[in-house]
Scaffold this motif. Structure first.
Motif, mmCIF file in Angstrom:
data_model
loop_
_atom_site.group_PDB
_atom_site.id
_atom_site.type_symbol
_atom_site.label_atom_id
_atom_site.label_comp_id
_atom_site.label_asym_id
_atom_site.label_seq_id
_atom_site.Cartn_x
_atom_site.Cartn_y
_atom_site.Cartn_z
ATOM 1 N N ILE A 186 33.185 52.676 -92.940
ATOM 2 C CA ILE A 186 34.601 52.657 -93.305
ATOM 3 C C ILE A 186 35.303 53.928 -92.834
ATOM 4 N N PHE A 187 34.559 55.022 -92.785
ATOM 5 C CA PHE A 187 35.167 56.305 -92.438
ATOM 6 C C PHE A 187 35.353 56.484 -90.931
ATOM 7 N N SER A 188 35.144 55.391 -90.182
ATOM 8 C CA SER A 188 35.454 55.416 -88.751
ATOM 9 C C SER A 188 36.843 54.850 -88.467
ATOM 10 N N LEU A 189 37.548 54.429 -89.537
ATOM 11 C CA LEU A 189 38.882 53.828 -89.371
ATOM 12 C C LEU A 189 39.928 54.933 -89.220
ATOM 13 N N THR A 190 40.013 55.476 -88.034
ATOM 14 C CA THR A 190 40.841 56.662 -87.813
ATOM 15 C C THR A 190 42.340 56.384 -87.874
ATOM 16 N N SER A 191 42.748 55.117 -87.906
ATOM 17 C CA SER A 191 44.173 54.794 -88.050
ATOM 18 C C SER A 191 44.595 54.674 -89.505
ATOM 19 N N ASN A 226 36.725 62.232 -91.323
ATOM 20 C CA ASN A 226 36.997 61.560 -90.051
ATOM 21 C C ASN A 226 38.303 60.787 -90.095
ATOM 22 N N LEU A 227 38.818 60.535 -91.310
ATOM 23 C CA LEU A 227 40.065 59.769 -91.461
ATOM 24 C C LEU A 227 41.250 60.696 -91.201
ATOM 25 N N THR A 228 41.417 61.048 -89.963
ATOM 26 C CA THR A 228 42.379 62.091 -89.591
ATOM 27 C C THR A 228 43.836 61.690 -89.793
ATOM 28 N N SER A 240 39.607 70.353 -96.149
ATOM 29 C CA SER A 240 40.851 70.924 -95.622
ATOM 30 C C SER A 240 41.211 70.395 -94.243
ATOM 31 N N SER A 241 40.260 69.746 -93.570
ATOM 32 C CA SER A 241 40.562 69.223 -92.232
ATOM 33 C C SER A 241 41.435 67.971 -92.273
ATOM 34 N N LEU A 242 41.655 67.418 -93.474
ATOM 35 C CA LEU A 242 42.553 66.260 -93.608
ATOM 36 C C LEU A 242 43.999 66.759 -93.610
ATOM 37 N N SER A 243 44.472 67.128 -92.453
ATOM 38 C CA SER A 243 45.764 67.811 -92.353
ATOM 39 C C SER A 243 46.956 66.899 -92.603
ATOM 40 N N SER A 244 46.762 65.577 -92.566
ATOM 41 C CA SER A 244 47.874 64.653 -92.823
ATOM 42 C C SER A 244 47.973 64.257 -94.287
#
Length: 393
Positions: A125-130, A151-153, A174-178
């Motif tokens: 599920i965590f490959s769903l980058t959209s 990975n959910l950028t 913290s890398s979840l910048s959105s």
């Protein structure tokens, strides 16, 4: 003859148009993912009138119009080829999540809240980058929150509250910048707060088992943070001045932890603050009431109940009530002594507009006729143990 040919061509074109409408438009891998999703759910938990009850794969999911099948639950791209949203209704669906959901590579919204899904979240599920919205609130999901969450950028909103997730928060959060909204409340999460996503506006981690102190490094750079809800955890140490002075902070709930003190800071630093409400109730806070709170210009609600505060109620608190800024003030369950400012109890005066409680303290001359003085004050013997003498009158 020409009329006959015209009618024939019209009939043929109509047939082609009808065939194009019933021909499958949705990408086959998306259809397979939807089939697997429904197949992983207990059929007995799917009411006939529900969204999933209307899914009939003899009809293409994205073809229009949806008169009888796929009437709700999914949304598709403008060209009707890809599923972009999966939002099921809260009717008690029970089942696990299929890893094949990862085939919905254009999915921007996944909402399964208020049902009875269980088990772990498949790592695929965590490959769903959209994905922009992920809401699994109020189910029975369990297991750790894996580092691959980051990975959910594109993720903007994350709500997995009211489940049974365990373990610590990913250190790379913290890398979840959105991400602007995160609610992980009512789980079984442990450990300390890592560095938080930089664009958070709302943070909720209530009712977990988080420990450690409020570290400035966790909140560094969070200039848009408005709401912090960390109540009912195991947090300890000081609540320091930098925290209250976060530039956009409006609401703070740190109740039901084990904080022991509130740091003093320069009053002038709060002049531009947006802070409206602070709840520090049911901690282990000691010393005098933090007079600095009265310096926040927009503060309208303060809860410091059931701590270990001593000394008098500061005049600054009454002044803020008198100026019709402070509307809620709960100080009950401490060891406050002395006489509270008389203006709090003037009938029809500005002080009468405040809602709250000064009860269960060691106050003298707190009028029994005032709602603010309920419940009654502590026994004199208990107060004498704290102060070593009879509380001052």
């Amino acid at each position: 003859m020409s009329n006959f040919l015209f009618l024939l061509l019209l009939c043929v074109s109509s047939v082609f148009l009808l065939l194009s409408q019933i021909q499958a438009a949705t990408l086959p891998s998306d259809i397979n993912a939807l089939k697997a999703f429904k197949a992983s759910i207990n059929p007995n938990s799917i009411p006939s009138w529900s969204c999933l009850g209307s899914w009939n794969f003899s009809f293409d999911p994205c073809s229009l119009p949806h008169r009888s099948y796929f009437v709700c639950g999914i949304s598709c791209s403008p060209d009707s080829t890809r599923v972009t949203s999966l939002v099921v209704d809260p009717v008690g669906y029970s089942g696990t999540l299929t890893p094949l959901l990862s085939q919905l590579t254009q999915l921007t919204q996944l909402e399964l809240s208020d049902n009875s899904f269980y088990g772990t979240i498949p790592s695929s599920i965590f490959s769903l980058t959209s994905l922009e919205i992920l809401s699994l609130r109020s189910n029975y999901f369990s297991g750790n929150i894996p580092p691959s969450l980051t990975n959910l950028t594109s993720l903007q909103s994350l709500d997995i509250s009211n489940n049974a997730f365990t373990g610590t928060l990913p250190v790379t959060l913290s890398s979840l910048s959105s991400l602007t909204s995160m609610d992980l409340s009512f789980n079984k999460l442990t450990g300390s707060l890592p560095k938080l996503p930089p664009n958070l506006v709302q943070l909720a981690l209530k009712a977990n088992s988080l420990s450690g102190s409020l570290s400035q490094s966790s909140f560094e750079g969070l200039t848009q943070l408005e709401v912090v809800e960390l109540s009912a955890n195991r947090l300890t140490g000081d609540v320091q001045g930098w925290f209250f002075l976060l530039p956009s902070l409006q609401q703070v709930d740190l109740a039901n932890n084990s904080f022991t003190s509130v740091e003093i800071w320069k009053p002038g630093n709060a002049n531009n603050s947006e802070l409206v409400a602070v709840d520090l109730g049911f901690n282990k806070l000691e010393g005098y009431l933090p007079i600095n709170l009265a310096s926040f210009p927009k503060l309208s609600a303060v809860t410091l109940r059931y701590n270990r505060f001593r000394g008098p109620i500061p005049w600054d608190y009454y002044k803020k009530v008198r100026d019709q800024n402070l509307r809620r003030l709960f100080l009950d369950g401490n060891f406050l002594n002395g006489k509270p400012p008389a203006g709090f109890f003037v009938a029809g005066g500005s002080g009468s507009s405040v809602v709250g409680s000064f009860g269960d303290n060691c106050l003298a001359s707190c009028p029994a006729s005032s709602q603010l003085c309920l419940p009654s004050q502590k026994p004199t013997s208990m107060c004498r143990q704290v102060y070593g003498h009879k509380p001052s009158l």
